[in-house]
Design a protein around this motif. Sequence first.
Motif, PDB file in Angstrom:
ATOM      1  N   SER A  56       0.794  -1.244   0.112  1.00 38.41           N
ATOM      2  CA  SER A  56      -0.104   0.066   0.127  1.00 38.41           C
ATOM      3  C   SER A  56       1.028   0.973   0.074  1.00 38.41           C
ATOM      4  CB  SER A  56      -1.040   0.064   1.445  1.00 38.41           C
ATOM      5  OG  SER A  56      -1.882   1.262   1.154  1.00 38.41           O
ATOM      6  N   GLN A  60       1.237   4.210  -2.962  1.00 35.62           N
ATOM      7  CA  GLN A  60       0.844   5.574  -2.498  1.00 35.62           C
ATOM      8  C   GLN A  60       2.152   6.587  -3.001  1.00 35.62           C
ATOM      9  OE1 GLN A  60      -1.462   6.187   1.009  1.00 35.62           O
ATOM     10  NE2 GLN A  60      -1.622   3.963   1.088  1.00 35.62           N
ATOM     11  N   LEU A  84      -4.988   6.520  -4.824  1.00 35.31           N
ATOM     12  CA  LEU A  84      -4.544   6.631  -3.519  1.00 35.31           C
ATOM     13  C   LEU A  84      -5.534   6.347  -2.459  1.00 35.31           C
ATOM     14  CD1 LEU A  84      -2.835  10.324  -3.847  1.00 35.31           C
ATOM     15  CD2 LEU A  84      -1.892   8.195  -2.996  1.00 35.31           C
ATOM     16  N   THR A  87      -6.533   2.459  -2.673  1.00 33.47           N
ATOM     17  CA  THR A  87      -5.441   1.946  -2.097  1.00 33.47           C
ATOM     18  C   THR A  87      -5.637   1.510  -0.545  1.00 33.47           C
ATOM     19  OG1 THR A  87      -3.828   2.084  -3.923  1.00 33.47           O
ATOM     20  CG2 THR A  87      -2.999   1.506  -1.950  1.00 33.47           C
ATOM     21  N   THR A  88      -5.895   2.650   0.085  1.00 32.12           N
ATOM     22  CA  THR A  88      -6.237   2.867   1.516  1.00 32.12           C
ATOM     23  C   THR A  88      -7.484   1.833   1.864  1.00 32.12           C
ATOM     24  OG1 THR A  88      -5.487   4.972   1.587  1.00 32.12           O
ATOM     25  CG2 THR A  88      -6.816   4.399   3.441  1.00 32.12           C
TER      26      THR A  88
END
Length: 225
Positions: A56, A60, A84, A87-88
């Motif tokens: 992750s 990012q 972004l 992905t979190t």
Amino acid sequence: MHEIFLDELKKLNTQFMEMGVFVNEQIDQATRAFVDHDKKTAQSMVDNEEKIPTESIDIQKKALKLMALQQPVATDFRVVISILKATTDLERIGENAMSIALETIRVKGNPRIPEVEEIISNMTHNVRHMLIQVLTAYVQDDEKMARDVASRDEIIDHDYVRARQLIVDGIEDDPSRAVASSSYFVVTRLLERIGDHIVNLASWVVYKTTGELEELTNPTENQTI
């Protein structure tokens, strides 16, 4: 310059998709280990718990570097922002899968409730299918597919409520199930949370394709708390 940006973005999307597939496998592995009381598999997952957070962070960092060096136009900027944020959410799903593995290690071999374990299997199947579909929607910029995935979270919520009632009924019928049932509560709640994060992913697909920030929810959401 823009061709370089698109090439790097393609690589980033591929890495994001690979992370998503791995997270999906982790969900399956964790719930199978829980139902089978397979502490060895669960411990193996815990021993490698840094893989998803590390991936992750890498995605990012690359996304931020891409914005800084390539200075994308508004549409491209939106695409990078979406990856972004998405992905979190993927990382959060991975954390929930890891929590299921940890619960497998914690729980001892206590009396089971087969009906609840069947629901856990169904929830697992459904969230894994939803995750693959939303990842596909992300890569293909398919807003309709993303919205369809979000609408199916209602099935996950329904199963969660049904499992919770079965757990309560099971404890009333046989108090010796209480210890095992606490883990059932935890695992079904974690699967329900995974469904919520998948809805978030669907929202980022909508943002990526339309530029609109829209919270995708279903009417039963408030009933699952």
